[in-house]
Scaffold this motif. Sequence first.
Motif, PDB file in Angstrom:
ATOM      1  N   VAL A 280     -15.379   3.841   4.514  1.00  0.00           N
ATOM      2  CA  VAL A 280     -13.966   3.291   4.467  1.00  0.00           C
ATOM      3  C   VAL A 280     -13.492   2.516   5.695  1.00  0.00           C
ATOM      4  N   THR A 281     -13.353   1.445   5.742  1.00  0.00           N
ATOM      5  CA  THR A 281     -12.686   0.515   7.276  1.00  0.00           C
ATOM      6  C   THR A 281     -11.036   0.542   6.502  1.00  0.00           C
ATOM      7  N   GLU A 282     -10.444   1.469   7.238  1.00  0.00           N
ATOM      8  CA  GLU A 282      -8.753   1.322   7.252  1.00  0.00           C
ATOM      9  C   GLU A 282      -8.001   0.143   7.662  1.00  0.00           C
ATOM     10  N   LEU A 283      -6.980  -0.473   7.875  1.00  0.00           N
ATOM     11  CA  LEU A 283      -6.314  -0.770   8.515  1.00  0.00           C
ATOM     12  C   LEU A 283      -4.808  -0.127   9.593  1.00  0.00           C
ATOM     13  N   ILE A 284      -4.788  -0.434  10.063  1.00  0.00           N
ATOM     14  CA  ILE A 284      -3.417   0.652  11.500  1.00  0.00           C
ATOM     15  C   ILE A 284      -2.335  -0.214  12.043  1.00  0.00           C
ATOM     16  N   ALA A 285      -1.379   0.826  11.747  1.00  0.00           N
ATOM     17  CA  ALA A 285      -0.493   0.334  11.878  1.00  0.00           C
ATOM     18  C   ALA A 285      -0.293   0.456  13.684  1.00  0.00           C
TER      19      ALA A 285
ATOM     20  N   VAL B 242      -6.266   8.474  16.630  1.00  0.00           N
ATOM     21  CA  VAL B 242      -6.611  10.608  16.272  1.00  0.00           C
ATOM     22  C   VAL B 242      -5.905  10.815  15.051  1.00  0.00           C
ATOM     23  N   THR B 243      -4.766  10.197  15.096  1.00  0.00           N
ATOM     24  CA  THR B 243      -3.719  11.779  13.570  1.00  0.00           C
ATOM     25  C   THR B 243      -5.306  10.961  12.226  1.00  0.00           C
ATOM     26  N   ARG B 244      -4.786   9.752  12.418  1.00  0.00           N
ATOM     27  CA  ARG B 244      -5.354   9.718  11.166  1.00  0.00           C
ATOM     28  C   ARG B 244      -6.063   9.689  10.419  1.00  0.00           C
ATOM     29  N   PHE B 245      -7.722   9.648  11.800  1.00  0.00           N
ATOM     30  CA  PHE B 245      -8.725  10.071  11.530  1.00  0.00           C
ATOM     31  C   PHE B 245      -8.697  11.772  11.063  1.00  0.00           C
ATOM     32  N   HIS B 246      -7.520  12.685  11.555  1.00  0.00           N
ATOM     33  CA  HIS B 246      -7.650  13.691  12.141  1.00  0.00           C
ATOM     34  C   HIS B 246      -6.888  14.630   9.710  1.00  0.00           C
ATOM     35  N   SER B 247      -6.114  12.837   9.222  1.00  0.00           N
ATOM     36  CA  SER B 247      -5.671  13.081   8.268  1.00  0.00           C
ATOM     37  C   SER B 247      -6.507  12.615   7.262  1.00  0.00           C
ATOM     38  N   ALA B 248      -7.196  11.774   7.998  1.00  0.00           N
ATOM     39  CA  ALA B 248      -7.808  10.972   6.462  1.00  0.00           C
ATOM     40  C   ALA B 248      -9.509  11.401   5.425  1.00  0.00           C
TER      41      ALA B 248
ATOM     42  N   ASP C  92       8.444  -6.568  14.005  1.00  0.00           N
ATOM     43  CA  ASP C  92       7.674  -7.021  13.645  1.00  0.00           C
ATOM     44  C   ASP C  92       6.023  -6.963  13.452  1.00  0.00           C
ATOM     45  N   ALA C  93       5.352  -5.739  14.350  1.00  0.00           N
ATOM     46  CA  ALA C  93       3.964  -5.839  15.081  1.00  0.00           C
ATOM     47  C   ALA C  93       3.345  -5.084  14.537  1.00  0.00           C
ATOM     48  N   GLN C  94       3.942  -4.437  13.526  1.00  0.00           N
ATOM     49  CA  GLN C  94       3.207  -3.487  12.563  1.00  0.00           C
ATOM     50  C   GLN C  94       3.183  -3.777  11.274  1.00  0.00           C
ATOM     51  N   PRO C  95       1.756  -3.401  10.413  1.00  0.00           N
ATOM     52  CA  PRO C  95       1.393  -3.583   9.152  1.00  0.00           C
ATOM     53  C   PRO C  95       2.304  -2.762   8.225  1.00  0.00           C
ATOM     54  N   LEU C  96       2.689  -2.931   7.437  1.00  0.00           N
ATOM     55  CA  LEU C  96       3.526  -1.613   6.653  1.00  0.00           C
ATOM     56  C   LEU C  96       3.317  -0.536   6.470  1.00  0.00           C
ATOM     57  N   ALA C  97       2.061  -0.737   6.003  1.00  0.00           N
ATOM     58  CA  ALA C  97       1.363   0.552   5.941  1.00  0.00           C
ATOM     59  C   ALA C  97       0.035   1.123   5.690  1.00  0.00           C
ATOM     60  N   LEU C  98      -0.610   2.306   6.085  1.00  0.00           N
ATOM     61  CA  LEU C  98      -2.576   2.221   6.282  1.00  0.00           C
ATOM     62  C   LEU C  98      -3.200   1.095   4.950  1.00  0.00           C
ATOM     63  N   THR C  99      -3.570   0.729   5.055  1.00  0.00           N
ATOM     64  CA  THR C  99      -4.483   0.104   4.250  1.00  0.00           C
ATOM     65  C   THR C  99      -6.251   0.123   4.576  1.00  0.00           C
TER      66      THR C  99
ATOM     67  N   ALA D 174       0.883  -0.760  -0.102  1.00  0.00           N
ATOM     68  CA  ALA D 174      -0.082  -0.389   0.316  1.00  0.00           C
ATOM     69  C   ALA D 174       0.797   1.001   0.162  1.00  0.00           C
ATOM     70  N   THR D 175       0.366   2.146  -0.533  1.00  0.00           N
ATOM     71  CA  THR D 175       0.808   3.703  -0.863  1.00  0.00           C
ATOM     72  C   THR D 175       0.836   3.963   0.508  1.00  0.00           C
ATOM     73  N   PRO D 176       1.626   4.164   1.122  1.00  0.00           N
ATOM     74  CA  PRO D 176       1.525   5.418   2.672  1.00  0.00           C
ATOM     75  C   PRO D 176       1.466   6.659   2.270  1.00  0.00           C
ATOM     76  N   PRO D 177       0.125   7.238   3.871  1.00  0.00           N
ATOM     77  CA  PRO D 177       0.075   8.834   2.898  1.00  0.00           C
ATOM     78  C   PRO D 177       0.462   9.398   2.786  1.00  0.00           C
ATOM     79  N   PRO D 178       1.260  10.727   1.969  1.00  0.00           N
ATOM     80  CA  PRO D 178       2.090  11.501   1.953  1.00  0.00           C
ATOM     81  C   PRO D 178       2.166  12.099   3.127  1.00  0.00           C
ATOM     82  N   ALA D 179       4.238  12.139   3.612  1.00  0.00           N
ATOM     83  CA  ALA D 179       4.753  12.202   4.485  1.00  0.00           C
ATOM     84  C   ALA D 179       4.901  14.241   4.478  1.00  0.00           C
ATOM     85  N   ARG D 180       4.107  14.922   5.753  1.00  0.00           N
ATOM     86  CA  ARG D 180       4.075  16.118   5.595  1.00  0.00           C
ATOM     87  C   ARG D 180       6.156  17.248   6.298  1.00  0.00           C
ATOM     88  N   ALA D 181       5.701  18.107   5.626  1.00  0.00           N
ATOM     89  CA  ALA D 181       7.693  18.566   6.188  1.00  0.00           C
ATOM     90  C   ALA D 181       7.590  18.213   7.789  1.00  0.00           C
TER      91      ALA D 181
END
Length: 639
Positions: free
Chosen positions: A450-455, A356-362, A630-637, A235-242
């Motif tokens: 949409v339901t997302e899996l989060i890391a 909270v961070t993901r809900f804010h940016s999603a 390895d407990a985290q998924p690679l990216a948000l899906t 999955a393509t992760p969300p673009p990182a902010r500066a």
Amino acid sequence: MNDLNLRFPRLTLPPERLPLGRILVNAGKITQADLVHALDLQRHVDSPLGEILVTEGLVRRHDLMRMLSIQHRVRMVDLVGSPPAPALRHRLPASLCLRHMVVPYAVSGDILLVCTAHPETFDALRACLGPQGRRIEPVLAHERDIRAAISRLYGAELAQKAARRVPAALSCRGWDVTNPNRRIAAIGLLAAGAASVILAPLWTITVLMVFAFVTLMMTTALKLAATVAQLFFPATPPPARAEPEAFPLPLVSVLVPLLREKEIAGKLIERLSRLTYPKSLLEVVLVLEADDHVTRETIARTAMPPWMSVIEVPGASGLTTKPRALNYALDFCRGSIIGVWDAEDAPESDQIEKIVTRFHSAPQNVACLQGVLDYYNARTNWLSRCFTIEYATWWRMILPGVARLGLVIPLGGTTLFFRRSVLEKLCGWDAHNVTEDADLGIRLARAGYVTELIATTTFEEANCKAWPWVKQRSRWLKGYLITWCVHMRDPAALMRDLGFLRFMGVQAILLATFAQFAAAPLLWSFWIMLIGISHPVSETLGSGIATGMAISFLIAEVINLSTSVLAVRGVGHRHLTGWVFTLPFYFPMGALSAYKALKELVSEPFYWDKTQHGVSQEENARALSSPPRDAQPLALTGS
């Protein structure tokens, strides 16, 4: 109620309304340094000063209430010693009381006295009441006592609402379990099956084998496609902010349903105390049944932090399920994000921040975030090892792949977080469905969300005893069948809502999964061909087709084992690799679970066969504070 206990605290009232912090300092309840610290925190969190002071342990709740009484010139009352009369429930509707967290307390002349814990927001209640708002006055009480009073006054009404929250067309509650025709029909089907076995044994076995083979191909195709998607199409992760964007943090409410928990309360509080989200913006609600004396006594012996509270759910028509409890407690929550944890959960310390961070940016159509589940007691015995392998395969390989394929994500029962507005729009959980999570996942998808899996990972306790494992798995399988039956009432509508591919995904996840457990003994019969014994299918469909089916069965077994090996290849699960090859001896218990589920589908479809927690010692204590690498998924899906 002769003595209303309406008295001001014996402190001198200031001539004008001073800020709360200054009143607390003047009264000697906090120091100037405490106030500066709390005000500094308030610049970063959108929370009342009083809540920050209490959750930081700088002032006692009772002292805060007394100072609020002075600041707003509002009298304090004792809701426990002098509760409101039952007749007062007709003076304000339950929905209004819950929205403003108030409760009618007493009548003085033509004035209705209304309890509130937040007098600064009382004018909002007046505005909702229109002209009637001029005839109400606030009195002050602890919010915990207000919640309890609301339950006493409106409990029966709210309990009925919780049991019937989801529209009947999307619920299984219309099933009449008392109708004797259900049992008659089941007996009739069994008799017809027995007759077909007697009259045409070969063709009966063939039809069943073909059904088992088709569902095997469905589940295998899903696993293979999901594994390929997970491995080769990240999955393509969300673009990182500066620079991280600053935003006001929301209040998060997390529901933790409990039932007959003897050992878990103290450990639960210890685990959740590790959370790093500001406690003034965190509301953890322990939800228990009103007649659950075991859990109530356990909680009574446990010191709870100020950010944790208890809601007791009144009985309603003998229904005791987790989703009913969640529905009831939802209305008492204050957060704009609603989460669910189980009693034995150990979430990562920064889990709420990630949510909270993901809900804010999603985008706004991302309505649900599902965390990853893992087990902290994998090394207890062989059963817990196999269960951990199965979980790793599902959560780290198949489910992320399902999300990347754009299929419907069947939610897990914990580490779920919702936008409250969407959850309420969809009417919460189906109180009668024993896999309310999978059902809600499908309803979210059908409504276009949409339901997302989060890391982020939550560690749980793996069932490490055979019969409790069977009972838990039978509840899951029964719930899958119930969910499938509900949403397949109108297959055309389901296909319109989801599209063909996602429709077929639902068939594979719900129906085919159950069928694979129930029909497993039929598929195992292909092993006899390895020792040269002719299979019954050879007599009806020909040896070529029988051989092809047997080879396909073996390929499916290889795919299943390979997927599990890939799922446990990380550092945190690598010790389980050798145990993967014992899974063929683990899954036969699933067949027993499927037959138990079928029996209960007829006789007790709404029966919640509870999983007992606290059975295993927390051997892997390190995992509770620092999860495997390895407990985290690679990216948000998402799907």
